[in-house]
Scaffold this motif. Structure first.
Motif, PDB file in Angstrom:
ATOM      1  N   GLU A 175       0.822  -1.215   0.000  1.00  0.00           N
ATOM      2  CA  GLU A 175       0.000   0.000   0.000  1.00  0.00           C
ATOM      3  C   GLU A 175       0.851   1.259   0.000  1.00  0.00           C
ATOM      4  O   GLU A 175       0.545   2.234  -0.691  1.00  0.00           O
ATOM      5  N   ILE A 176       1.968   1.228   0.775  1.00  0.00           N
ATOM      6  CA  ILE A 176       2.858   2.396   0.803  1.00  0.00           C
ATOM      7  C   ILE A 176       3.500   2.609  -0.557  1.00  0.00           C
ATOM      8  O   ILE A 176       3.617   3.748  -1.050  1.00  0.00           O
ATOM      9  N   LYS A 177       3.897   1.516  -1.213  1.00  0.00           N
ATOM     10  CA  LYS A 177       4.484   1.644  -2.557  1.00  0.00           C
ATOM     11  C   LYS A 177       3.470   2.216  -3.539  1.00  0.00           C
ATOM     12  O   LYS A 177       3.784   3.106  -4.344  1.00  0.00           O
ATOM     13  N   PHE A 178       2.243   1.696  -3.459  1.00  0.00           N
ATOM     14  CA  PHE A 178       1.209   2.195  -4.372  1.00  0.00           C
ATOM     15  C   PHE A 178       0.912   3.672  -4.120  1.00  0.00           C
ATOM     16  O   PHE A 178       0.839   4.477  -5.054  1.00  0.00           O
ATOM     17  N   ASN A 179       0.780   4.040  -2.838  1.00  0.00           N
ATOM     18  CA  ASN A 179       0.503   5.449  -2.519  1.00  0.00           C
ATOM     19  C   ASN A 179       1.661   6.359  -2.899  1.00  0.00           C
ATOM     20  O   ASN A 179       1.457   7.474  -3.399  1.00  0.00           O
ATOM     21  N   SER A 180       2.897   5.882  -2.679  1.00  0.00           N
ATOM     22  CA  SER A 180       4.054   6.705  -3.070  1.00  0.00           C
ATOM     23  C   SER A 180       4.128   6.861  -4.581  1.00  0.00           C
ATOM     24  O   SER A 180       4.460   7.940  -5.101  1.00  0.00           O
ATOM     25  N   TYR A 181       3.774   5.791  -5.328  1.00  0.00           N
ATOM     26  CA  TYR A 181       3.755   5.913  -6.788  1.00  0.00           C
ATOM     27  C   TYR A 181       2.696   6.919  -7.234  1.00  0.00           C
ATOM     28  O   TYR A 181       2.938   7.761  -8.107  1.00  0.00           O
ATOM     29  N   MET A 182       1.506   6.841  -6.597  1.00  0.00           N
ATOM     30  CA  MET A 182       0.446   7.782  -6.967  1.00  0.00           C
ATOM     31  C   MET A 182       0.836   9.222  -6.648  1.00  0.00           C
ATOM     32  O   MET A 182       0.554  10.142  -7.417  1.00  0.00           O
ATOM     33  N   VAL A 183       1.519   9.426  -5.501  1.00  0.00           N
ATOM     34  CA  VAL A 183       1.854  10.790  -5.080  1.00  0.00           C
ATOM     35  C   VAL A 183       3.035  11.350  -5.855  1.00  0.00           C
ATOM     36  O   VAL A 183       3.058  12.526  -6.231  1.00  0.00           O
ATOM     37  N   THR A 184       4.036  10.505  -6.113  1.00  0.00           N
ATOM     38  CA  THR A 184       5.281  11.004  -6.734  1.00  0.00           C
ATOM     39  C   THR A 184       5.261  10.969  -8.253  1.00  0.00           C
ATOM     40  O   THR A 184       5.949  11.760  -8.897  1.00  0.00           O
ATOM     41  N   GLU A 185       4.496  10.060  -8.857  1.00  0.00           N
ATOM     42  CA  GLU A 185       4.561   9.911 -10.313  1.00  0.00           C
ATOM     43  C   GLU A 185       3.231  10.237 -10.997  1.00  0.00           C
ATOM     44  O   GLU A 185       3.173  11.098 -11.873  1.00  0.00           O
ATOM     45  N   LYS A 186       2.167   9.562 -10.588  1.00  0.00           N
ATOM     46  CA  LYS A 186       0.910   9.676 -11.333  1.00  0.00           C
ATOM     47  C   LYS A 186       0.243  11.042 -11.134  1.00  0.00           C
ATOM     48  O   LYS A 186      -0.087  11.730 -12.099  1.00  0.00           O
ATOM     49  N   PHE A 187       0.054  11.427  -9.868  1.00  0.00           N
ATOM     50  CA  PHE A 187      -0.618  12.700  -9.596  1.00  0.00           C
ATOM     51  C   PHE A 187       0.151  13.904 -10.144  1.00  0.00           C
ATOM     52  O   PHE A 187      -0.458  14.822 -10.705  1.00  0.00           O
TER      53      PHE A 187
END
Length: 654
Positions: free
Chosen positions: A247-259
């Motif tokens: 979950e932390i990896k997914f959230n970090s990907y969403m915050v740092t790359e996707k968003f």
């Protein structure tokens, strides 16, 4: 203009706005702030207009404000009759456009509130004639028009009642009634109680709404608790840590790359739309010119691509291959992230639906909904029962068919037996021994019953003795077979107690570890929530600062162009300056005013003689009209005399 600004500032500083402005601070407001003030004034007139301008597109803001100003019957002043100019000025927050609107709104706020209130009920919805051919639509439309007329009459009566007061004669008439003081006191108490009843009803409705929201929140929390317990039922600390890391990896990907990518794309789109909005309206020739430019650029791009393909550089080809693979992987990653996000949203929706269905079933029959392995066992049990039911149903159908066949056979045999008995009775009557066959049958039946009872008694005694022997042998066999099993059962019971004690110890360790992980997870969620809120605040401040920068750049660009044109030595360039144009317009208007004054002077000087000449001309026309009437009258009299004379001559001849 200064009086207008002073009036606006004075009214904005009063209730209900309380802006605390002066002339300098109000005049130095930015276009976005000025638009927000205009929106606040419109929201005071119509509460539906309560909107934050920063969260709304400029086109939507202009459309909303123009529609409300149209309902309020606002007419732009003489220099803003062109609606496109007025609309553009409203979009960019131009002071010459907004100041008159604010002045007009603040002058008649109460009147406009009433007009906005009535507009919600009196603006008629036009239904196309082809839809009115349907009877249902026509009846609904007629009912709608009748309700609108009824509202008009009721509103007029209400206004008349508000404006009308009681006369002194009516008050004196009330004083003549007996116990009028007591009646007035009772009426006053009734009014107070009605107001209290309305207040209590309103408070009851608010409490109902609060209770409804609290129940919904409790259901959501219970569903979350159930899902967390279900997820933690078979979980271990290692699996929980692994899940949290994912979950932390997914959230970090969403915050740092996707968003950030989506934010950058939205910013680019917003910049492009702002650029399109800021440009003036384009005609057909401008569109053709742009299309020709686009075609030229496309041809240049194709030529460059052909040149690059002709070079055929291997290193660049390898790099392009790797770039292509990287872009494919990134797109797949983004697609999977979006699918995961959609799956999470779908799971949340399904959980909400399951909770609603669970509550409905619980209210319906008071039973709990089965989950997981219990539901699987219940389904397998239902399947086995359904197979048994089908077999039993088939057997019952066969029995019913056989029963019907046997019943028909019995009816046929009874009918045949009755026929034979009837024949036998006739024969006995002929032979003189009637009733013999009936007596014989009774004797045979009684003897058969006695033999059956004797046989049954003997068979019962034999069966009972055999059954006792079998039961004794079975008991001895079961005892001998269960002796080793009982020994093993004792050992297994002791082992079960040891395992239960060990399980309790492990469970306490697991609960302590789960509590620690839960606290860590809550801390991480709180940090993520704070970072999201900070990101939203920074994003809103960024948008606001970006809009301010764009407005300042436009103003600075206009000022620099004006200064260049004004300072330039080229006379043709200098003529393009706004100051020169305004000076030229002022000179032209002064010349035009001078000519008009001269013309006015000439008209005043010639006014007396011209009026005298006009009066003489009207008298002349009246005189000529009188002569015309006299001539016509004389002509008619001469013609009548001739007719009379001709008639007399005719009578003499006769």
């Amino acid at each position: 203009m200064s009086d207008q600004i002073k009036f606006i500032v004075d009214n904005l500083n009063k209730e209900p706005f309380r802006k605390n402005y002066n002339l300098i601070t109000f005049d130095s407001l930015e276009p976005m702030q000025l638009l927000q003030i205009l929106n606040d004034v419109l929201a005071e007139i119509d509460p539906k207009q309560v909107v934050d301008i920063r969260e709304e597109m400029p086109e939507q803001t202009a459309k909303r404000m123009l529609s409300l100003l149209g309902i309020l019957k606002y007419k732009p002043p003489g220099n803003a009759t062109d609606m496109s100019t007025f609309r553009q000025g409203l979009v960019i927050g131009s002071k010459p456009v907004i100041y008159p609107v604010l002045h007009w709104l603040l002058q008649r706020t109460n009147e406009l509130k009433k007009r906005a209130y009535l507009a919600r009920f009196l603006i008629k919805l036009e239904v196309p004639s082809e839809f009115l051919q349907d009877e249902t639509v026509a009846d609904t439309n007629k009912q709608y028009e009748d309700l609108m007329e009824a509202f008009k009459t009721l509103h007029k009566e209400c206004e008349q009642l508000k404006t009308s007061g009681f006369s002194t004669a009516e008050i004196r008439r009330v004083e003549t009634v007996q116990n009028h003081q007591r009646m007035l006191k009772i009426a006053r108490q009734l009014r107070v109680e009605k107001e209290r009843e309305e207040f209590l009803a309103q408070q009851k409705q608010e409490q109902k709404n609060q209770l409804f929201h609290a129940v919904q929140r409790l259901q959501r929390i219970q569903n979350q608790l159930k899902s967390m317990r279900y997820a933690a039922a078979d979980a271990k600390p290692e699996s929980l840590m692994k899940r949290l890391e994912e979950e932390i990896k997914f959230n970090s990907y969403m915050v740092t790359e996707k968003f950030p990518k989506e934010l950058e794309n939205k910013k680019k789109e917003l910049h492009f739309l702002q650029k399109v909005v800021s440009e003036p309206a384009m005609g057909h020739s401008d569109l053709l010119e742009l299309e020709s430019k686009i075609n030229e650029i496309n041809t240049q791009i194709n030529q460059l691509i052909e040149k690059k393909m002709m070079r055929n550089e291997p290193i660049e080809g390898k790099l392009s291959l790797y770039r292509q693979q990287a872009s494919i992987i990134s797109r797949k990653k983004e697609a999977k992230a979006e699918e995961l996000q959609e799956a999470k949203e779908k799971l949340a929706n399904l959980e909400r639906e399951v909770s609603v269905k669970t509550n409905q079933t619980r209210e319906f029959d008071g039973t709990e909904v089965l989950k997981g392995d219990e539901f699987k066992r219940y389904v397998s049990k239902l399947r086995s029962k359904s197979t048994v039911f089908k077999k039993k149903h088939q057997i019952i159908a066969e029995f019913k068919a056989e029963f019907g066949l046997l019943q028909r056979t019995e009816e046929l045999l009874k009918q045949r037996h009755e026929n034979i008995q009837h024949q036998l009775q006739t024969i006995e009557e002929k032979k003189g021994i009637s009733g013999y066959s009936y007596t014989q049958e009774e004797l045979e039946r009684v003897s058969a019953l006695k033999s059956e009872v004797d046989e049954m008694k003997g068979r019962t005694l034999d069966d009972m003795s055999e059954m006792v022997k079998k039961l004794n042998s079975l008991v001895s066999e079961k005892k001998s077979a269960l002796a080793p099993v009982i020994k093993e059962l004792r050992q297994l019971r002791q082992k079960c107690q040891e395992l239960t004690q060990e399980c309790d110890e492990k469970k306490s360790q697991y609960d302590s570890c789960a509590a620690g992980l839960e606290s860590n997870r809550s801390k991480l969620e709180q940090e993520v929530r704070g970072l999201r809120e900070e990101c939203l605040q920074e994003e809103s401040s960024y948008h606001y600062i970006n809009c301010m920068i764009k407005n300042l750049e436009v103003q600075l660009h206009r000022a620099t162009d004006e200064m260049k044109a004004y300072v330039s030595s080229d006379q043709q360039e200098k003529r393009k300056a706004i100051r020169e144009q305004y000076t030229k317009n002022i000179a032209e208007q002064e010349n035009l005013g001078k000519k008009l004054r001269e013309k006015q002077k000439a008209v005043r000087e010639s006014h007396g003689p011209n009026m005298k000449q006009a009066k003489m001309w009207r008298d002349f026309e009246q005189l000529m009209e009188c002569k015309k009437q006299c001539f016509l009258k004389q002509q008619s009299q001469t013609s009548i005399g001739q007719v009379i004379q001709e008639g007399g001559e005719d009578r003499l001849i006769l």
